[in-house]
Scaffold this motif. Structure first.
Motif, mmCIF file in Angstrom:
data_model
loop_
_atom_site.group_PDB
_atom_site.id
_atom_site.type_symbol
_atom_site.label_atom_id
_atom_site.label_comp_id
_atom_site.label_asym_id
_atom_site.label_seq_id
_atom_site.Cartn_x
_atom_site.Cartn_y
_atom_site.Cartn_z
ATOM 1 N N ARG A 1 0.828 -1.111 0.071
ATOM 2 C CA ARG A 1 -0.225 -0.093 -0.030
ATOM 3 C C ARG A 1 0.921 1.367 -0.034
ATOM 4 N NH1 ARG A 1 -3.729 0.705 4.597
ATOM 5 N NH2 ARG A 1 -4.301 2.597 3.544
ATOM 6 N N MET A 2 1.909 1.301 0.888
ATOM 7 C CA MET A 2 2.809 2.331 0.829
ATOM 8 C C MET A 2 3.407 2.595 -0.704
ATOM 9 S SD MET A 2 6.162 2.997 3.020
ATOM 10 C CE MET A 2 7.019 1.420 2.544
ATOM 11 N N LEU A 3 3.955 1.404 -1.193
ATOM 12 C CA LEU A 3 4.655 1.509 -2.374
ATOM 13 C C LEU A 3 3.554 2.148 -3.504
ATOM 14 C CD1 LEU A 3 6.831 -1.615 -2.718
ATOM 15 C CD2 LEU A 3 7.518 0.763 -2.126
ATOM 16 N N ASP A 4 2.312 1.773 -3.329
ATOM 17 C CA ASP A 4 1.312 2.259 -4.278
ATOM 18 C C ASP A 4 1.150 3.685 -4.187
ATOM 19 O OD1 ASP A 4 -0.611 1.680 -6.373
ATOM 20 O OD2 ASP A 4 -2.082 1.969 -4.781
ATOM 21 N N LEU A 5 1.222 4.206 -2.744
ATOM 22 C CA LEU A 5 1.021 5.772 -2.388
ATOM 23 C C LEU A 5 2.136 6.560 -2.911
ATOM 24 C CD1 LEU A 5 -1.038 7.712 -1.262
ATOM 25 C CD2 LEU A 5 0.199 7.244 0.845
ATOM 26 N N ALA A 6 3.190 6.156 -2.529
ATOM 27 C CA ALA A 6 4.616 6.821 -2.981
ATOM 28 C C ALA A 6 4.457 7.271 -4.312
ATOM 29 C CB ALA A 6 5.641 6.004 -2.655
ATOM 30 N N ARG A 7 5.132 8.697 -4.162
ATOM 31 C CA ARG A 7 5.433 9.508 -5.407
ATOM 32 C C ARG A 7 6.676 9.698 -5.668
ATOM 33 N NH1 ARG A 7 1.528 6.897 -6.225
ATOM 34 N NH2 ARG A 7 -0.481 7.211 -6.967
ATOM 35 N N ALA A 8 7.097 10.150 -6.764
ATOM 36 C CA ALA A 8 8.667 10.831 -7.030
ATOM 37 C C ALA A 8 8.762 12.034 -5.848
ATOM 38 C CB ALA A 8 8.948 11.252 -8.443
ATOM 39 N N GLY A 9 9.753 11.964 -5.124
ATOM 40 C CA GLY A 9 10.223 13.125 -4.363
ATOM 41 C C GLY A 9 9.810 12.777 -2.949
ATOM 42 N N ASP A 10 9.028 11.687 -2.825
ATOM 43 C CA ASP A 10 8.857 11.244 -1.326
ATOM 44 C C ASP A 10 9.821 10.531 -0.860
ATOM 45 O OD1 ASP A 10 6.290 12.205 -1.782
ATOM 46 O OD2 ASP A 10 5.229 10.400 -2.197
ATOM 47 N N THR B 1 14.871 -3.476 -3.660
ATOM 48 C CA THR B 1 14.029 -2.774 -2.859
ATOM 49 C C THR B 1 14.331 -1.148 -3.350
ATOM 50 O OG1 THR B 1 13.084 -4.018 -1.409
ATOM 51 C CG2 THR B 1 12.459 -1.799 -1.010
ATOM 52 N N VAL B 2 15.643 -1.056 -2.643
ATOM 53 C CA VAL B 2 16.078 0.322 -2.978
ATOM 54 C C VAL B 2 16.397 0.656 -4.344
ATOM 55 C CG1 VAL B 2 18.161 2.093 -2.313
ATOM 56 C CG2 VAL B 2 17.200 0.388 -0.674
ATOM 57 N N GLN B 3 16.698 -0.079 -5.100
ATOM 58 C CA GLN B 3 16.981 0.157 -6.693
ATOM 59 C C GLN B 3 15.486 0.468 -7.190
ATOM 60 O OE1 GLN B 3 19.172 -2.878 -7.794
ATOM 61 N NE2 GLN B 3 20.967 -2.131 -7.662
ATOM 62 N N ALA B 4 14.540 -0.300 -6.789
ATOM 63 C CA ALA B 4 13.127 0.006 -7.415
ATOM 64 C C ALA B 4 12.478 1.299 -6.972
ATOM 65 C CB ALA B 4 12.391 -1.376 -6.807
ATOM 66 N N LEU B 5 13.094 1.743 -5.520
ATOM 67 C CA LEU B 5 12.603 3.165 -5.270
ATOM 68 C C LEU B 5 13.200 4.396 -6.141
ATOM 69 C CD1 LEU B 5 12.442 2.363 -1.321
ATOM 70 C CD2 LEU B 5 10.594 2.455 -2.819
ATOM 71 N N GLU B 6 14.659 4.094 -6.209
ATOM 72 C CA GLU B 6 15.345 4.900 -6.982
ATOM 73 C C GLU B 6 15.011 5.137 -8.311
ATOM 74 O OE1 GLU B 6 20.194 5.732 -7.528
ATOM 75 O OE2 GLU B 6 19.175 3.651 -7.602
ATOM 76 N N GLN B 7 14.453 4.074 -9.026
ATOM 77 C CA GLN B 7 13.834 4.190 -10.530
ATOM 78 C C GLN B 7 12.690 5.145 -10.521
ATOM 79 O OE1 GLN B 7 13.518 0.235 -11.746
ATOM 80 N NE2 GLN B 7 15.557 -0.416 -11.984
ATOM 81 N N ARG B 8 12.075 4.979 -9.286
ATOM 82 C CA ARG B 8 10.642 5.867 -9.229
ATOM 83 C C ARG B 8 10.885 7.245 -8.638
ATOM 84 N NH1 ARG B 8 6.235 2.477 -6.149
ATOM 85 N NH2 ARG B 8 5.094 4.382 -6.376
ATOM 86 N N GLY B 9 12.130 7.622 -8.522
ATOM 87 C CA GLY B 9 12.562 8.772 -7.484
ATOM 88 C C GLY B 9 11.848 9.066 -6.304
ATOM 89 N N ILE B 10 11.921 8.066 -5.672
ATOM 90 C CA ILE B 10 11.718 7.929 -4.448
ATOM 91 C C ILE B 10 13.053 7.523 -3.241
ATOM 92 C CG2 ILE B 10 10.336 6.706 -2.338
ATOM 93 C CD1 ILE B 10 8.305 5.673 -4.837
#
Length: 198
Positions: A47-56, A76-85
């Protein structure tokens, strides 16, 4: 937006320490899972990943709250990085919003890749050495490890319909339910499911 993520492995474990840390960090939303970090299908995590947006920024009390292995953590960190999180871990004082934090994670990813390469090379070298001595790698086929009398008894008990599959497996020494189904419940061609004698 700051998103806090809290995880404990069991229901009885307290989340108070992590909750206090998230409040101190002034997280706008906090998500809590009470289950093992080995599983990726944690509902609140997703749910958190679905809500998170670039810059969060996702805030965790400690890195192992995200995953139980270095491989999982890096993915996980690389997936977040790709989305700008971005990610911030309070206990290890790691913050990917800073150049130092980004560098640390790139170094961790490089070390994990190096470890995988070393394991792969050692495995291939071992297989080559075994082949040179006339041995082939891999597990033996299940049909090679089943005794004819073991298979016959399992089929007889299954046909009688008086025992559960678990009971028949225990009585006849089957370790794998998949093997039991393959050779007893749904046997393949007769020539293939007759075990060879060693």
């Amino acid at each position: 937006m700051k998103l806090g993520y809290i995880r404990v492995s069991r229901d009885k474990q307290t989340t108070a320490l992590q909750e206090d840390a998230m409040r101190q960090e002034q997280c706008e939303r906090t998500f809590t899972d009470k289950m093992t970090g080995k599983r990726f299908d944690r509902p609140e995590f997703l749910r958190m990943l679905d809500l998170a947006r670039a810059g969060d920024v996702i805030v965790v009390w400690r890195l192992d709250r995200l995953g139980r292995s270095l491989k999982d953590l890096i993915e996980t960190v690389q997936a977040l990085e790709q989305r700008g999180i971005e990610l911030r871990s309070l206990k290890e004082n790691i913050d990917t919003t800073t150049p130092t934090g980004k560098l640390m994670f790139h170094m961790m990813a490089a070390l994990a890749e190096f470890e995988r390469d070393v394991i792969r090379e050692c495995t291939l070298a071992g297989l080559d050495a075994a082949r040179a001595r006339g041995r082939t790698g891999g597990r033996r086929k299940a049909s090679e490890t089943l005794r004819p009398e073991q298979l016959d008894r399992a089929k007889h008990l299954y046909a009688a319909r008086q025992n559960s599959i678990a009971e028949i497996m225990a009585l006849t020494g089957f370790k794998s339910r998949a093997t039991f189904y393959k050779y007893v419940v749904n046997p393949e061609k007769p020539a293939e499911n007759k075990p060879s004698t060693l």
